[in-house]
Design an enzyme around this catalytic site. Structure first.
Site, PDB file in Angstrom:
ATOM      1  N   ARG A 180       0.672  -1.141  -0.289  1.00 48.05           N
ATOM      2  CA  ARG A 180      -0.070   0.082  -0.056  1.00 48.05           C
ATOM      3  C   ARG A 180       0.677   1.370  -0.087  1.00 48.05           C
ATOM      4  O   ARG A 180       0.682   2.436  -0.612  1.00 48.05           O
ATOM      5  CB  ARG A 180      -0.837   0.126   1.192  1.00 48.05           C
ATOM      6  CG  ARG A 180      -1.985  -0.964   1.315  1.00 48.05           C
ATOM      7  CD  ARG A 180      -2.561  -1.463   2.683  1.00 48.05           C
ATOM      8  NE  ARG A 180      -3.416  -0.614   2.990  1.00 48.05           N
ATOM      9  CZ  ARG A 180      -3.879  -0.442   4.398  1.00 48.05           C
ATOM     10  NH1 ARG A 180      -3.220  -1.237   5.336  1.00 48.05           N
ATOM     11  NH2 ARG A 180      -4.525   0.331   4.905  1.00 48.05           N
TER      12      ARG A 180
ATOM     13  N   GLU B  83     -10.485  24.467 -10.068  1.00 48.09           N
ATOM     14  CA  GLU B  83      -9.645  24.493 -11.313  1.00 48.09           C
ATOM     15  C   GLU B  83     -10.101  23.269 -12.155  1.00 48.09           C
ATOM     16  O   GLU B  83      -9.407  22.768 -12.826  1.00 48.09           O
ATOM     17  CB  GLU B  83      -8.131  24.196 -10.834  1.00 48.09           C
ATOM     18  CG  GLU B  83      -7.730  25.280 -10.207  1.00 48.09           C
ATOM     19  CD  GLU B  83      -7.700  26.756 -10.887  1.00 48.09           C
ATOM     20  OE1 GLU B  83      -7.105  26.397 -12.346  1.00 48.09           O
ATOM     21  OE2 GLU B  83      -7.718  27.688 -10.544  1.00 48.09           O
TER      22      GLU B  83
ATOM     23  N   ASP C 164     -13.337  20.158 -12.308  1.00 46.11           N
ATOM     24  CA  ASP C 164     -13.872  18.983 -11.624  1.00 46.11           C
ATOM     25  C   ASP C 164     -12.924  17.847 -12.499  1.00 46.11           C
ATOM     26  O   ASP C 164     -13.117  17.968 -13.557  1.00 46.11           O
ATOM     27  CB  ASP C 164     -15.456  18.959 -11.763  1.00 46.11           C
ATOM     28  CG  ASP C 164     -15.895  17.398 -11.377  1.00 46.11           C
ATOM     29  OD1 ASP C 164     -16.462  17.209 -10.508  1.00 46.11           O
ATOM     30  OD2 ASP C 164     -15.809  16.471 -12.473  1.00 46.11           O
TER      31      ASP C 164
END
Ligand SMILES: Cc1cc2nc3c(=O)[nH]c(=O)nc-3n(C[C@H](O)[C@H](O)[C@H](O)COP(=O)(O)OP(=O)(O)OC[C@H]3O[C@@H](n4cnc5c(N)ncnc54)[C@H](O)[C@@H]3O)c2cc1C
Ligand SMILES: Cc1cc2nc3c(=O)[nH]c(=O)nc-3n(C[C@H](O)[C@H](O)[C@H](O)COP(=O)(O)OP(=O)(O)OC[C@H]3O[C@@H](n4cnc5c(N)ncnc54)[C@H](O)[C@@H]3O)c2cc1C
Ligand SMILES: [Ca+2]
Lengths: 672, 672
Positions: free
Chosen positions: B340, B431, B433
């Site tokens: 991870r 800025e 979606d």
């Protein structure tokens, strides 16, 4: 010129949505609630909470920590008063606390302290402690985790050394890392704690046991001598979980009576002799299944709540398109919005049904335990661990996804979503770290497979592993898209994938000289196998649920669509596993995707109806974007004016920090 | 008995980690910073921030909204003083604001208001406004978004109607939804706003244009007549973005001079005639590339910050294992933790290098614009939009993942991660979606492919699409795991996947009678293709970076490992696309996974060194878990006692809300 706050078209949008719904929403409410009695009870309790100003919650994000805690104590006291005055049943009382929707010490008192007594205390001890706890003459918490140990419970350092000269245990925190850390309700509210500590008698350490320790005076609430107790600090989110007093606790040689060791499984005699009771330790599993079934049901509630907000707002919100006097496109009409939203909607129903099934599983386990039948427990343990892990992880991620689906406005606390996420996400960590839980499932799967090799048939939800040979060889036979609309075909696909992933892991472990090392090395593959197993359970239980009768027109039809949305979306998201195990071809995958898209079209007109069927009140949703009436914009506008920064038109700090900047006076300009 | 707060083994763990590192950390710091000058500048500015008590930030989560804002204004004023006194360059000043690490109005003033003037004002207008703005004699914000419109900028409703009789524009907010909503710095700080409004003259609507409107008095900061302005409310997180005054703004027929229309692209004459300047509108693209390259670099900074915290804490935290006097296992030694954590670590470097490249891209674009060469702009536009989308989405998710890697303690604000997430995640929304941005990339890809069909060669990062035939037919030739350790093989795999996904979409669109409807229908496939394209760019730029020289011993070797971690992890995560397009076989995929695991082993001893190389100060990290010295537990313990709830041992609210519960006095018991 006064601003017209009634012009919003949101209410019209939702009215129109509701007129298009193709199924009986009232009937679906009953399905969701799990029966008419449950629905009636929920309605009754929801009405109490909604109409009582003490339970107001939208102002939380503006409150400081002290206010949050004080208000939460107030709500708890008020709830307790209502519970007594209205003589609510235990189940109703739980629902009341649930709908108040604010973490506080009573969650732990009722949800952990009392169940621990029931599970680990002798009958005599229960007679002493339970009445006190039920009356709330004492407030208890569950003090297991320490600063240094959470997942590894056996590594806890707090000591309880028996002193036969006084017939007492001496509770002590020998190191910094032995400080109890995290227990909810411990910091400020609790008078008692269920303390997990190493039992040491006659110089021998018998490992971690549960003790009841009083930590604060019942007269003035001051910490008892030798007890250091406090709150551990601010947590994620503004309100969030900050209404809870997660605490720290240290003992400096604090003496408690010998009888405060919970003795159902083991006891210590006056002379300091440690005696196992012979009672099977599996007896505690019932409580665990019950706790986890609540967690899974809660996950469906929380998920459905986030989905309600995102769905309604997506029907109200319009962006792009339109023109020539037509309104713009509702964002729920964009396929990308649907492909993110509808699988979460379907998952809410899927989690609901599997949670319901876990309730039955609990009854089954209890019945078996009463006749000392422990045969199903390993499977049940793995299954419930895995379902806790999957549903809480998915729900957490989905709250954020729902928030993003609301664009910028989702980021305002007024949307209800930021605080929902912050308060819910620790469910991935407490009651078992979700990653570690998956490894427990994986261990069970590997063990089951090795037993299959020895001719033993797996039980319950693992039964399919008995047919691993068949599942490993027969590939998917689907040739036309429509063939995907078939329960058996879908369940078989999930069985084949799960069996093959587990089988592949088992093969690797079998070949390895050191199985533990191999388990470590292939841990991500093992976690994937565990996840596949648990997704199969959810799909299977949903398919099983579809065999039952449903009230109301159209309910079965739309639930069927949701079943396929849930399962085909999972196949799509985990396509690599279906492809790499050879079960599916790319062509079959592509057919599944086509079917999924056509299911989305069927969900679309019913989306608002499907979230209405959750029956969530505006109080519970706590969201301007998710309001039942769709009147979003005027209410966002009004709410903005209620915020502390708008108390004055010129901000605090203007004279000191803005004016000097504008007037070029930040430097001592005279001196230059 | 006084508690010993010096016994923690964290510092030892990190010392040992640092002794094992196999590369030159100081040299890597230079690589990360993008050169020695950048590193020196960063060091200089970091030292200013770290040593100044005004910039203290760890107490934020405990502050209420008013205090948060006031302190933030104070920091801004103080920073401004430092900038002037120390005569910092523009770049240094930006860095200073960056390291203060607290969103406030200056971000918008410098980051949006001034660039908009530069991009859209005539030279004459610039001469008027820029000196005022540079001196901060006025404070400007960027007021585009409205309550009803964000993504759809063309749908904005605010009106600027020209009145030739007075030579003024009349700014007006005709509807509730036309209320400006969200602009940072607008709520409480700004004196001026760059307002996007529909330009209407002589009865005709010319669409959205930019105007400078003064909104507050420069003398007393009161809103000007006809202006309604305020803060929109509390946002996600405790501190988070709540130091910023995102605002709302309404105009009631407010008059501004005609000259306040920014006239570089179009102007209105005294008589009310609308005239296009003939200036190419692409001229604004330079600014856009610059903004986005900063966003990508910021993403690498934020990601590296979260990764630093999770990596150091994973080396300090020990759980399970050990025994017989040995310490427990560091959780960083668990393969699941590594699988991870390490891809995020590699991604931080990957984002850094692609951000650096975007800086060069900016120079290239500016050079071309100066000679009216617009040929590369569509490709650059798509590329930078996609990179903004990918890096901000990944970074947001990763902050939460890092928090989870820290177990329960990650959930405390003291970990630094909750507030980091809350403050950063809106980068996915503002800025542009992130989902909508991917569609822009997809449109570019589809257009490029149709042009390829017509014999036109795609440029820049899309050049590979010129070879779509070759890429669509030649499958991966890898037979042995080791062959994966090859830059060309990896880049080719990403090219083949991207080309095939785009190609498949193009095929579907070509077949469709209605291309727009088909674009909608297959929007998720198109988004996948766009994502694949952008991941290819990042992989490609990382591979390109590896062709350059690196200072210091071992730096190249470990960066090479990170390249393969980054790319093979992506192949693994998106395996379905590599498999279903037929480029990879399951066997080749499995070989890639084996290589990935072996790369993790190479990262392991260098992990702490790799995060040390980011050079983050403890001030910037703002995290007890991520402290450079590893002294986690004593500092968590001390911090807990600094929280408001611990000011008294008995909590506020005890008498009113706890005692009555314990004493059974919540009901008016006398009356019963
Ligand atoms: C909001 C909240 C409320 C809580 N309430 C209570 C309460 O009322 N009472 C109570 O006693 N406790 C409570 N807890 C504590 C909670 O139970 C622990 O946080 C949880 O058990 C996780 O343990 P940890 O924090 O020690 O994580 P760790 O075990 O330290 O985990 C850190 C990381 O290491 C990894 N890891 C650890 N061991 C392994 C392994 N063997 N293999 C692979 N990876 C591993 C984990 O996956 C994780 O990524 C609460 C926690 C929170 C956040
Ligand atoms: C912290 C923060 C700071 C900000 N600062 C500023 C600022 O300084 N100045 C300023 O002017 N604005 C600012 N904004 C506003 C920001 O620019 C907008 O929120 C952003 O542009 C997204 O627009 P929206 O909120 O209207 O989302 P919407 O467009 O309403 O999106 C809602 C949903 O619809 C989907 N959607 C919309 N259109 C389509 C489509 N055509 N196809 C498919 N899906 C679609 C989106 O993907 C999303 O899921 C800020 C916002 C935030 C959160
Ligand atoms: Ca707060």
């Amino acid at each position: 010129m006064a601003l017209d706050l009634t012009e919003s078209m949101g209410p019209n949008s939702l009215r129109e949505e509701r007129s298009k719904v193709e199924f009986d929403v009232e009937a679906m409410k009953v399905v969701w609630a799990g029966g008419i009695e449950h629905k009636n009870m929920a309605d009754k309790i929801r009405a109490i909470v909604t109409n009582d100003p003490v339970f107001e919650k939208v102002s939380r994000p503006q409150q400081d920590r002290k206010t949050l805690l004080k208000n939460s104590l107030k709500k708890a006291a008020h709830a307790w008063k209502i519970i007594q005055e209205k003589k609510l049943t235990e189940q109703e009382a739980r629902l009341l606390r649930y709908y108040i929707d604010e973490p506080n010490y009573t969650d732990l008192h009722w949800g952990m302290f009392i169940p621990a007594i029931k599970g680990q205390a002798t009958e005599e001890q229960q007679k002493k402690w339970l009445p006190l706890a039920y009356r709330m003459s004492i407030i208890g918490c569950y003090a297991q985790t320490e600063l240094g140990h959470g997942s590894n419970v056996q590594g806890l350092e707090t000591e309880a050394v028996f002193d036969p000269s006084t017939d007492e245990f001496v509770m002590h925190s020998p190191t910094l890392t032995s400080t109890k850390w995290w227990p909810g309700g411990l910091g400020k509210a609790s008078t008692h704690a269920m303390v997990y500590a190493r039992l040491i008698t006659d110089g021998k350490d018998y490992g971690v046991h549960a003790f009841i320790a009083q930590i604060r005076s019942l007269e003035d609430h001051e910490p008892l001598p030798g007890v250091t107790v406090g709150d551990i600090g601010v947590k994620f989110g503004n309100g969030g979980y900050n209404t809870m007093d997660n605490g720290l606790l240290r003992f400096d040689h604090v003496r408690i009576p010998r009888e405060n060791l919970l003795m159902r499984l083991a006891s210590v005699t006056k002379e300091g002799k440690y005696i196992k009771s012979g009672y099977p330790k599996q007896i505690g599993y019932g409580a665990m299944v019950s706790v986890r079934s609540y967690i899974v049901k809660d996950a469906s509630d929380i998920l459905s709540r986030a989905v309600t907000i995102a769905t309604r707002y997506s029907a109200v919100r319009r962006q792009f398109g339109g023109g020539e006097g037509n309104p713009e496109t509702q964002v729920i009409d964009y396929k990308s919005q649907q492909s993110r939203l509808f699988p979460m909607l379907a998952s809410a129903y899927a989690f609901r049904f599997v949670g319901e099934w876990m309730g039955h599983l609990y009854d089954d386990v209890m019945a078996r335990l009463s006749v000392n039948d422990f045969s199903t427990l390993p499977e049940v343990h793995a299954c419930t661990a895995g379902l806790k892990s999957l549903t809480t992880s998915y729900t957490s991620k989905s709250i954020e996804e729902c928030r993003m689906l609301c664009g910028g406005h989702g980021y305002l606390c007024d949307s209800g979503l930021p605080e929902l996420y912050a308060a819910y996400v620790p469910a991935c960590t407490y009651e078992g770290d979700n990653v570690i839980l998956l490894f427990q499932v994986a261990r069970f799967l590997m063990k089951s497979l090795s037993q299959v090799g020895m001719g033993k048939k797996p039980t319950g939800e693992a039964a399919y592993l008995g047919n691993i040979q068949g599942l490993a060889t027969k590939n998917c036979g689907i040739k036309q898209g429509g063939e995907w609309m078939n329960y058996e075909a879908v369940v078989e696909a999930f069985q084949a994938r799960a069996a093959r992933l587990s089988g592949a892991c088992a093969l690797k472990l079998n070949k390895a000289p050191d199985v533990e090392a191999a388990f470590e090395e292939y841990s991500t593959d093992l976690a994937d196998a565990a996840q596949a197993h648990c997704q199969l359970i959810i799909v299977d239980k949903f398919a099983e649920k579809m065999k039952s009768a449903f009230p109301g027109q159209g309910t079965r039809q739309i639930l069927e669509v949701l079943f396929f949305v849930y399962s085909l979306d999972l196949i799509n998201k985990h396509a690599a596993e279906f492809l790499s195990t050879g079960y599916l071809t790319s062509k079959q995958l592509s057919l599944a995707k086509d079917q999924l898209r056509s299911c989305f079209r069927k969900v679309r007109p019913n989306a608002v109806g499907l979230v209405d069927a959750f029956g969530h009140t505006d109080h519970y949703l706590g969201s301007i974007l998710g309001r039942y009436d769709g009147d979003v914009y005027p209410n966002l506008y009004k709410a903005a004016w209620n915020n502390a920064l708008n108390e004055s038109t010129v901000t605090e700090g203007y004279e000191a920090y803005i004016r000097p900047v504008i007037k070029n006076q930040t430097q001592n300009s005279h001196r230059r």
